[in-house]
Design an enzyme around this catalytic site. Structure first.
Site, PDB file in Angstrom:
ATOM      1  N   CYS A   2       0.824  -1.203   0.000  1.00  0.00           N
ATOM      2  CA  CYS A   2       0.000   0.000   0.000  1.00  0.00           C
ATOM      3  C   CYS A   2       0.862   1.259   0.000  1.00  0.00           C
ATOM      4  O   CYS A   2       1.895   1.319   0.647  1.00  0.00           O
ATOM      5  CB  CYS A   2      -0.959   0.095   1.180  1.00  0.00           C
ATOM      6  SG  CYS A   2      -2.112  -1.267   1.270  1.00  0.00           S
ATOM      7  N   TRP A  73      -2.570  -2.966  -1.763  1.00  0.00           N
ATOM      8  CA  TRP A  73      -2.242  -4.390  -1.883  1.00  0.00           C
ATOM      9  C   TRP A  73      -3.120  -5.082  -0.839  1.00  0.00           C
ATOM     10  O   TRP A  73      -2.926  -4.919   0.369  1.00  0.00           O
ATOM     11  CB  TRP A  73      -0.761  -4.628  -1.586  1.00  0.00           C
ATOM     12  CG  TRP A  73      -0.325  -6.025  -1.855  1.00  0.00           C
ATOM     13  CD1 TRP A  73       0.015  -6.573  -3.059  1.00  0.00           C
ATOM     14  CD2 TRP A  73      -0.169  -7.081  -0.893  1.00  0.00           C
ATOM     15  NE1 TRP A  73       0.375  -7.895  -2.899  1.00  0.00           N
ATOM     16  CE2 TRP A  73       0.271  -8.222  -1.590  1.00  0.00           C
ATOM     17  CE3 TRP A  73      -0.350  -7.170   0.490  1.00  0.00           C
ATOM     18  CZ2 TRP A  73       0.536  -9.440  -0.957  1.00  0.00           C
ATOM     19  CZ3 TRP A  73      -0.095  -8.378   1.115  1.00  0.00           C
ATOM     20  CH2 TRP A  73       0.345  -9.497   0.384  1.00  0.00           C
ATOM     21  N   GLY A 100      -0.629  -0.306   6.273  1.00  0.00           N
ATOM     22  CA  GLY A 100      -0.267  -1.047   7.477  1.00  0.00           C
ATOM     23  C   GLY A 100      -1.346  -2.048   7.806  1.00  0.00           C
ATOM     24  O   GLY A 100      -2.104  -2.474   6.920  1.00  0.00           O
ATOM     25  N   GLU A 480      16.927 -18.792  -6.349  1.00  0.00           N
ATOM     26  CA  GLU A 480      16.607 -17.404  -6.691  1.00  0.00           C
ATOM     27  C   GLU A 480      16.168 -17.303  -8.161  1.00  0.00           C
ATOM     28  O   GLU A 480      15.216 -16.584  -8.485  1.00  0.00           O
ATOM     29  CB  GLU A 480      17.832 -16.517  -6.405  1.00  0.00           C
ATOM     30  CG  GLU A 480      17.729 -15.074  -6.870  1.00  0.00           C
ATOM     31  CD  GLU A 480      16.676 -14.247  -6.148  1.00  0.00           C
ATOM     32  OE1 GLU A 480      16.059 -14.741  -5.188  1.00  0.00           O
ATOM     33  OE2 GLU A 480      16.452 -13.102  -6.574  1.00  0.00           O
ATOM     34  N   LYS A 484      12.558 -15.936  -9.419  1.00  0.00           N
ATOM     35  CA  LYS A 484      12.392 -14.827 -10.373  1.00  0.00           C
ATOM     36  C   LYS A 484      11.463 -15.249 -11.515  1.00  0.00           C
ATOM     37  O   LYS A 484      10.601 -14.495 -11.930  1.00  0.00           O
ATOM     38  CB  LYS A 484      13.737 -14.383 -10.970  1.00  0.00           C
ATOM     39  CG  LYS A 484      14.670 -13.672 -10.033  1.00  0.00           C
ATOM     40  CD  LYS A 484      14.327 -12.218  -9.755  1.00  0.00           C
ATOM     41  CE  LYS A 484      13.557 -12.056  -8.474  1.00  0.00           C
ATOM     42  NZ  LYS A 484      14.228 -12.026  -7.239  1.00  0.00           N
ATOM     43  N   GLU A 487       7.922 -15.359 -10.239  1.00  0.00           N
ATOM     44  CA  GLU A 487       7.391 -14.042  -9.898  1.00  0.00           C
ATOM     45  C   GLU A 487       6.983 -13.238 -11.117  1.00  0.00           C
ATOM     46  O   GLU A 487       5.925 -12.612 -11.109  1.00  0.00           O
ATOM     47  CB  GLU A 487       8.454 -13.225  -9.141  1.00  0.00           C
ATOM     48  CG  GLU A 487       8.642 -13.612  -7.705  1.00  0.00           C
ATOM     49  CD  GLU A 487       9.668 -12.716  -7.026  1.00  0.00           C
ATOM     50  OE1 GLU A 487      10.846 -12.748  -7.435  1.00  0.00           O
ATOM     51  OE2 GLU A 487       9.301 -11.978  -6.109  1.00  0.00           O
ATOM     52  N   HIS A 503      16.187 -38.319  -7.110  1.00  0.00           N
ATOM     53  CA  HIS A 503      15.411 -38.896  -6.017  1.00  0.00           C
ATOM     54  C   HIS A 503      13.926 -38.570  -6.146  1.00  0.00           C
ATOM     55  O   HIS A 503      13.237 -38.438  -5.130  1.00  0.00           O
ATOM     56  CB  HIS A 503      15.966 -38.413  -4.675  1.00  0.00           C
ATOM     57  CG  HIS A 503      17.378 -38.856  -4.427  1.00  0.00           C
ATOM     58  ND1 HIS A 503      17.704 -40.156  -4.130  1.00  0.00           N
ATOM     59  CD2 HIS A 503      18.551 -38.173  -4.494  1.00  0.00           C
ATOM     60  CE1 HIS A 503      19.023 -40.259  -3.993  1.00  0.00           C
ATOM     61  NE2 HIS A 503      19.560 -39.072  -4.215  1.00  0.00           N
ATOM     62  N   LYS A 602       6.092  -4.754  -2.913  1.00  0.00           N
ATOM     63  CA  LYS A 602       7.533  -4.647  -2.678  1.00  0.00           C
ATOM     64  C   LYS A 602       7.946  -5.037  -1.262  1.00  0.00           C
ATOM     65  O   LYS A 602       8.868  -5.796  -1.071  1.00  0.00           O
ATOM     66  CB  LYS A 602       7.982  -3.224  -2.982  1.00  0.00           C
ATOM     67  CG  LYS A 602       9.479  -3.023  -2.931  1.00  0.00           C
ATOM     68  CD  LYS A 602      10.165  -3.707  -4.083  1.00  0.00           C
ATOM     69  CE  LYS A 602      11.658  -3.783  -3.920  1.00  0.00           C
ATOM     70  NZ  LYS A 602      12.229  -4.869  -4.721  1.00  0.00           N
TER      71      LYS A 602
END
Ligand code: F6R
Length: 607
Positions: A2, A73, A100, A480, A484, A487, A503, A602
């Protein structure tokens, strides 16, 4: 998570409110709204979707000179028009925007409903509007202050009331809020990036402060009712850092800033002659660091992967056992942290709720905690006993790139220092530092070769799923890379230590299944090559990142992307770059908005 903005001045408020929201969209972009004060009272416009959707609903020109706005958000309630901010009191006279989370909102809502207040939305924020209404006796500042006494949780708020056309009240606890000072005008926002194009004169509000803002001036006080003087800081050189410039996306711009991130992370810290590293802000002497017997690293998402790289580095090059725990797990489990452990919390934003909660619990237990963060004034930077600043500059792209690289760089330097304090020789140390000095050029050169990934993008683009494989140091980089891709390109990707594939996951391999394999020359290259053979035997597609001149790997792969040979300690920093480029290029090829991927924000300031 937000973003809020507010304007009071002598020119129309809307250009700033909309531009400010656009610049804050990285904080959330699933709905947006604005309240402006007209001669007939508050006019509120809201839209589900991005700020552009809101802008389309507004009249072409609005003349009002006071307004507040919000980009959301969603946490409490779906991203719908009714749940979008601003929220109003029963009488439609008081408007609130909030960033918040109000933890006790259900209790407050029940109480307010019993007192006759009527709620319209499912949000936690709406209780604030009604609480302020309850306390309002023509003194908005005092009503906001009293309302906030009842609230548990985190907030940055901006509030206006219809019968006071020369007043915005703003306050913060736990969520960021800054003010801009112009000539007969004032701005408020969650981040200076929204304000800097309009004024360079900035006031930082501290946690627990409230400010009454008019066209002519402002007065700040603590929420305990004590007046405070707030200095105005002139930030002449900050504005450029927030601009996208000629780049098509912030993410690409920030990837290209990474050579500079390495330089800045090392600047003033590396003592080349002695092959040593010094961290001024850590507040630990060399002998205190030497006495550490264990390292514990806590973070979320990419920051926890940075921690995993740290684990390999601390264990391999400093001989110190290291635990890495996701902060969301750490905060609720029994904690076994010895007194002689070096406890590190890693967070780009310094505001991530889970990481902050883990930090606070460790502090309650009497432990010293050290932070690795990119935002100096953040909660984590302020509450830790010392820390290492990444100094990567603002990161606007929602999927982390340069901040992650900054985390890796300082963790590498710290592991190096711990190694030098133990067994690493000065000659070995000099060799690592010499190669570290070459990294900016190496990274630049790799970034310039983005187009070479086109055949890899062709293999990934329409695949429903992909594997990312690495071993030791490069395994967290595979994690990572997979994150990415998930995302920003919305492709399901799973990362494994390369030896784990046989496995179970190998059952998925068919003729078109893409596997991204990190197999540079390191202590385990041979082993990874055996795994590449296993993939090849199932005819799945291989996109390999390997060392220049590795003909064997190149021959086994469908796409081979070479990187220069580099010390194993620095391999994560180099192998990361093609991972970022691959995700970026794939997302662009699929036509997605890489800077604002769906469902993400973010900084995750809620649990
Ligand atoms: C991934 C990403 C997230 C963050 C995580 C922690 O691209 O950005 O996984 O790394 O939310 O954020 P910070 O570092 O701000 O605590």
């Amino acid at each position: 998570m937000c973003g809020i903005v507010g304007y009071i001045g002598n020119r129309p408020a809307m250009p700033f409110l909309l531009e400010g929201l656009r610049r804050l969209e990285y904080r959330g972009y699933d709905s947006a709204g604005v309240a402006r004060l007209t001669s007939a009272g508050l006019a509120v416009t809201k839209a589900a979707g991005k700020v552009a959707e809101l802008a389309a609903l507004l009249p072409a020109e609005t003349q009002e000179t006071l307004g507040i706005a919000h980009t959301r958000w969603a946490t409490h309630g779906a991203p719908s028009e009714v749940n979008a901010h601003p929220h109003l009191d029963c009488g439609g006279k008081i408007a609130v925007v909030h960033n918040g989370i109000i933890e006790n909102f259900q209790h407050l809502k029940r109480r307010l409903e019993d007192e006759g207040h009527r709620f319209r939305s499912e949000t936690d924020t709406e209780v604030l509007a009604h609480l302020i209404e309850k306390h309002y006796r023509e003194n908005l500042g005092e009503a906001v202050r009293l309302a906030l006494q009842d609230v548990r949780g985190a907030y940055a708020v901006a509030v206006v009331v219809a019968d006071q056309p020369n007043l915005i009240v703003a306050a913060r606890r736990g969520s960021p809020l800054v003010m801009g000072v112009g000539l007969h005008e004032h701005f408020v926002a969650s981040d200076i990036g929204a304000i800097l194009p309009f004024t360079k004169d900035i006031v930082y509000l501290n946690d627990g402060e409230l400010v009454r803002i008019s066209r002519e001036g402002f007065r700040a006080m603590t929420l305990d009712n004590i007046w405070v003087e707030k200095p105005v800081e002139h930030l002449a050189h900050e504005a450029d850092k927030y601009e996208k410039g000629q780049w098509p996306h912030y993410m690409l711009k920030e990837m290209h800033e990474q050579p500079e991130v390495v330089r800045r992370a090392a600047m003033g810290r590396v003592l080349a002659d002695d092959a040593m590293v010094r961290f001024g802000g850590l507040n630990l002497t060399m002998s205190e660091l030497r006495a550490k017997r264990r390292v514990v690293i806590i973070g979320c998402g990419s920051a926890s992967y940075a921690g995993m790289v740290g684990k390999y580095l601390f264990e391999e090059f400093a001989g110190i056992p290291t635990d890495v725990v996701a902060a969301s797990e750490f905060r609720y489990k029994r904690i076994h942290v010895e007194d002689d452990a070096l406890v590190l919390v890693v967070s780009q934003s310094g505001e991530t709720a889970d990481t902050l909660a883990a930090l606070r619990e460790l502090k309650r237990k009497g432990l010293k905690v050290y932070g690795i963060s990119n935002v100096l004034a953040s909660s984590i930077a302020r509450e830790t006993d010392g820390g290492i600043f990444i100094n990567a500059g603002p990161e606007i792209g929602v999927a982390s790139t340069k901040a992650f690289l900054g985390q890796l760089t300082v963790l590498t330097l710290l592991a190096f220092l711990m190694g030098r304090l133990r067994e690493m020789s000065v000659a070995d140390g000099r060799d690592v530092l010499r190669q570290l000095g070459q990294l900016p050029t190496i990274i630049d050169d790799i970034l310039a070769r983005r187009a070479e990934l086109a055949p890899a993008v062709a293999l990934l683009k329409d695949a429903p799923s992909a594997f990312y494989l690495g071993r030791k140091m490069t395994y967290p980089i595979a994690l990572e890379g997979a994150l990415k891709l998930k995302e920003i390109a919305y492709i399901h990707a799973e990362a494994y230590p390369a030896g784990e594939m046989k496995h179970g996951p190998i059952a998925l391999l068919t003729g078109t299944f893409p596997c991204v394999v990190l197999a540079p020359k390191d202590s385990v290259r041979e082993k990874t090559l055996s795994n590449v053979q296993e993939i090849r035997a199932r005819s799945a597609k291989i996109i390999a990142i390997g060392t220049q001149g590795d003909a064997e790997l190149a021959a086994l792969s469908d796409v081979f992307f070479p990187i220069p040979e580099i010390h194993e300690m620095l391999l994560p920093l180099v192998t990361l770059i093609p991972m970022q480029m691959l995700a970026y290029e794939t997302a662009v090829a699929k036509g997605y908005d890489v800077d604002k991927p769906r469902n993400l924000a973010k900084s995750v300031t809620v649990e």
